[in-house]
Scaffold this motif. Structure first.
Motif, short mmCIF file in Angstrom:
data_model
loop_
_atom_site.label_atom_id
_atom_site.label_comp_id
_atom_site.label_asym_id
_atom_site.label_seq_id
_atom_site.Cartn_x
_atom_site.Cartn_y
_atom_site.Cartn_z
N ALA A 38 -4.41 0.36 -1.11
CA ALA A 38 -3.62 -1.01 -0.62
C ALA A 38 -2.87 -1.51 -1.97
O ALA A 38 -3.63 -1.24 -3.04
N LYS A 39 -1.69 -2.00 -1.72
CA LYS A 39 -1.02 -2.40 -2.83
C LYS A 39 0.27 -3.41 -2.30
O LYS A 39 0.29 -3.54 -1.29
N HIS A 40 0.34 -4.17 -3.24
CA HIS A 40 1.42 -5.23 -3.12
C HIS A 40 2.72 -4.41 -3.44
O HIS A 40 2.78 -3.97 -4.15
N ASP A 41 3.95 -4.82 -2.41
CA ASP A 41 5.05 -4.27 -2.59
C ASP A 41 5.92 -4.95 -3.64
O ASP A 41 5.29 -5.97 -4.31
N TYR A 42 7.14 -4.57 -3.99
CA TYR A 42 7.82 -5.04 -5.07
C TYR A 42 8.29 -6.71 -4.59
O TYR A 42 8.27 -7.41 -5.59
N SER A 43 8.20 -7.06 -3.29
CA SER A 43 8.27 -8.35 -3.30
C SER A 43 7.20 -9.24 -3.27
O SER A 43 7.34 -10.31 -2.75
N GLY A 44 5.95 -8.47 -3.49
CA GLY A 44 4.67 -9.29 -3.35
C GLY A 44 3.90 -9.38 -2.21
O GLY A 44 2.89 -9.94 -2.17
N ARG A 45 4.31 -8.74 -1.00
CA ARG A 45 3.83 -8.78 0.08
C ARG A 45 2.58 -7.45 -0.09
O ARG A 45 2.98 -6.49 -0.29
N PRO A 46 1.64 -7.96 0.47
CA PRO A 46 0.27 -7.27 0.51
C PRO A 46 0.63 -6.18 1.48
O PRO A 46 1.17 -6.28 2.83
N ARG A 47 0.28 -4.67 1.42
CA ARG A 47 0.52 -3.53 2.16
C ARG A 47 -0.56 -2.85 2.27
O ARG A 47 -1.50 -2.52 1.12
N THR A 48 -0.78 -2.32 3.40
CA THR A 48 -2.26 -1.67 3.64
C THR A 48 -2.24 -0.31 3.05
O THR A 48 -1.07 0.32 2.73
N ALA A 49 -3.42 0.38 2.74
CA ALA A 49 -3.44 1.59 2.24
C ALA A 49 -2.67 2.76 3.33
O ALA A 49 -1.84 3.67 3.03
N GLU A 50 -2.51 2.41 4.55
CA GLU A 50 -1.97 3.21 5.48
C GLU A 50 -0.45 3.04 5.32
O GLU A 50 0.05 3.91 5.39
N GLU A 51 -0.05 1.97 5.38
CA GLU A 51 1.16 1.62 5.07
C GLU A 51 1.95 2.17 3.74
O GLU A 51 2.91 2.89 3.75
N VAL A 52 1.22 2.13 2.93
CA VAL A 52 1.53 2.73 1.24
C VAL A 52 1.55 4.36 1.54
O VAL A 52 2.74 4.89 1.26
N HIS A 53 0.63 4.94 2.30
CA HIS A 53 0.52 6.19 2.40
C HIS A 53 1.80 6.68 3.23
O HIS A 53 2.30 7.69 3.12
N ASP A 54 1.64 5.97 4.32
CA ASP A 54 3.18 6.49 5.53
C ASP A 54 4.50 6.42 4.82
O ASP A 54 5.30 7.38 4.91
#
Length: 188
Positions: free
Chosen positions: A147-163
């Motif tokens: 899981a990671k925050h995107d450039y805009s600061g929104r949290p992204r799940t590990a699955e979203e980052v992976h996909d």
């Protein structure tokens, strides 16, 4: 089970103990290690080339700084003495590692890439592999991200980052498939 007539290298990226620790963070694909182990066993049975990539950090406070248990390979995925090991200091396993030369010397043109993390070392290595002209396959259920925050600061799940990382690679740098699909294709 038969792989293609030409050598196909299995590249296992950064499957080190530190990647399996809870401190690494929330991740997807909890069965990735099982799928990697399945492919590793298959490659060993078929006597195909296997390359283990290990990240060695230059930062003293990193879990991947040399001579720490967390920098060691996970025992169930550790290389055998005759299997090639590449150490890297940056995400891309091709940079200053001799990997491209090693592959060319053995006339290896096809790669199957697994490991961690999808959006970092896997993506960087796959981009180079594609740009260098290797026929590259990424096994989506034998890779994982955190899981990671995107450039805009929104949290992204590990699955979203992976996909998103796989979407960046698909059909431009590599073909994306599952462990099951690869094995079925190899049985044909």
């Amino acid at each position: 089970m038969n792989l293609p007539n030409t050598p196909t290298a299995l590249i296992i990226i950064d499957m080190q103990i530190g990647m399996s620790l809870p401190t690494a963070g929330e991740r997807n694909n909890p069965t990735a290690e099982k799928n990697i182990a399945t492919l590793l066993t298959l490659w060993r049975q078929e006597k195909q080339p296997i390359i283990h990539i290990r990240h060695i950090s230059r930062s003293l406070n990193s879990s991947f700084y040399p001579n720490q248990p967390s920098a060691d390979f996970q025992p169930e995925l550790a290389p055998l003495p005759h299997e090639h090991v590449v150490e890297k200091n940056v995400p891309d396993a091709f940079i200053q590692s001799g990997l491209e030369r090693w592959l060319h010397q053995r006339n290896i043109k096809s790669l199957v890439i697994v490991g961690v993390s999808t959006n970092n070392s896997v993506e960087a290595t796959v981009r180079s592999a594609g740009n260098l002209g290797f026929n590259t396959i990424v096994i989506n259920d034998a890779t994982f991200a955190f899981a990671k925050h995107d450039y805009s600061g929104r949290p992204r799940t590990a699955e979203e980052v992976h996909d998103m990382s796989l979407a960046n690679l698909d059909d431009e740098y590599a073909k994306i498939m599952t462990t099951e699909k690869l094995i079925k294709d190899m049985e044909k």
